[in-house]
Design an enzyme around this catalytic site. Sequence first.
Site: not given
Length: 745
Positions: A307-308
């Site tokens: 994820d980010w």
Amino acid sequence: MSKQSVDSFGTPGAWLVAVAGAALLGSTAFAQDRVEELLAKMTLEEKAGQMTQMTLQAFSTEREWVETRHVLDVEALRAAIVEKHVGSILNQYDAAFTPEYWREVITQVQSIATEETRLGIPVIYAVDSVHGANYVQGATIFPQNLNLAATWNPQLAYVAGYVTAQETRAVGIPWNFSPVADVGRMPLWSRFFETFGEDPHLVSVMAEASVRGLQDGEGTQRVAACGKHFVAYSIPRSGKDRTPTQIGEIELLDTYVPPFEAMIAAGVDTIMVNSGEVNGVPVHASYEMLTELLRERLGFEGVVVTDWEDVIKLNSIHKVAESEKEATRQAVLAGIDMSMVPLKADFADHVVELVREGAIPESRIDQSVRRILKLKESLGLFEEPISPPDMLENFRSDRAADASLAAARESLVLLRNEGSVLPLAQGSRLLVTGPTADALPPVYGAWSFSWQGVEPGLYPDTPTVLDALTARFGEQSVSYVPGASFDAVIDLDAVRTAAAQADAIVLCLGESPSTEKPGDIEDLSLEPAQLALAQAAIDSGKPVILVLIANRPRLFHEVEPGMTAVIWAGHPGPFGPQALAELLSGDLNPSGRLPFTYSRRSGSLITYDRKWTEDLGTTFQMDAYNPLFTFGSGLSYTTFATSDLVVSADAEGVQISVTVSNTGDRAGTEVVQVYVNQEYASVTPHVERLKAFGRVDLGAGESRTLNLVLPREQLTLINRKGERVFEPGWFGVRIADQTARVELR
Ligand code: BGC
């Protein structure tokens, strides 16, 4: 028992299975050759670049907008793709682009990748099309996942996935970070509305259908889905996004893993990792989760994306790595294939150094690059890096809009209807009030044209609830007083005055859309200003119809007894207001059912499938579980009865037969729900759990007898060693108010 009758009970249906089967035939020997040939030619730097995903923001000039276009920094883009070999890009920049402008951006990206790099490997572009292609102007937008779950109709999840895939691919984007398959059991959590609710079976069925819809088709005609976020992201102890989860192995495997198993069985191409930590270890650094569980136990062979910024966060916020390079080592060895870096390409440099130093074997890198290249190959990117322009012809079709409308209609849940106040008679004078009455963002929810979805200027011109009610009941009959904003009283005297002239009050409460960190809240209750507005409505003595347009089940026990009718509308999307007006006027007979437990008070956030100890109350009665509205509940304008439950066991599993009747005077849809409990087991059994469901349309007075088989695998549990096993014994089966027992040996 025919296959058809089993299918109609909660699986996407025979036609769907057939379509998905066809889609799986896509891979060819040719693909293998190309991937292996490329891999053999690639330098270490090129391989590390393939594992690197950057955001468009990194190649965009500061918030400079020229009408609907942003300013692309082509030199920065070229540097990333040509010099750093970046293999993937994600996201929009700030706000939704037009389809044409998306194609321009993707064309620019792909021409650099395919014409200016040594090997000409296309970039794989990714976006969050989580309820329709929500970053494309003019796209067909669907209700959010929690609403789809409230339909209990996997066909709608499939169609929403299919339309989303077509419209996302039409603008040139082949990879969609959807569906969220986290199980929503923590109502404080800001992403509750992104889930398919609290039950692992319902979530599994809907997530699987969504994956099949998204990935239906060959090569350039589909997108790659991304099941997220592996795993146990949705149950942070504090309720706040990306904070620690503590969970035992039994609960993890029993409740949070099954939706991922279902998606993997459906062939999901990619999986995204949970940003948080589980039992003290960030999942991005967990070999146990990403390799032992996801790869070895669940057999996932596709691409795992972080994820980010989550590799960097192993260093900056989780503090398990003293440098970003060490964070990279941990994440790659744990099992990630691609890092959503997303602003800088250092990850690729670190990978190269780590391999050169012998800290990561090159074979580990090859494994990831092979998976990424296979994904690109299977999406047809080598043949057609941008996707065929004629796909735009089907963009926003009437059929797609009809599907969104159908989903909105089926997703509204009528939870209370005292004295049959609904439907409202034509000619009723209505006072419409509250902060969600005349605003579009709460109707659509976050991930609508921008990340948080809070910029009304970006929304298309679709009706608000007030507009839809005015259109249906007539301008003469509808008056509107805002009463309160989300968190401040505006004018309660005006509400009192208007209420005196009305026959009923439509009270629209809820919250402003939000997700992730911006959606963290301090209190699950509705804001005091909204409760004050509700009290003013109650004090008028007029029937109050509460419409909840919210991200999660906000509590309102102070005013709850005064509500004559209650409707859970969630985030029903562009057609939600129309569907709501149809429901209030009686043209729509509601059929939604709650996909979560609506708690009464914040001290009792208990899910329906609780353990027996959670039933034990202060006076030692089994009465502690007392939610406001139970999981699976929802009223209709007709009445249903369930009878003749017959249950028997054989080698296959449990055979169930039951009769459902419409005992009222209008056609309606009952959602038949089959709950099972094991009476005694080696680990504490759930009080009950959903095992099958299906929507059954019944004309007035009509009855139908349904048959289904619950296979033994549906009756298994996770034992103390973490194994999924069947333990013989007595099982209870419940459908509505009918119960039966059966012994399985
Ligand atoms: C979210 C993901 C999303 C990603 C890319 C993250 O912050 O947690 O769900 O896919 O951003 O936008």
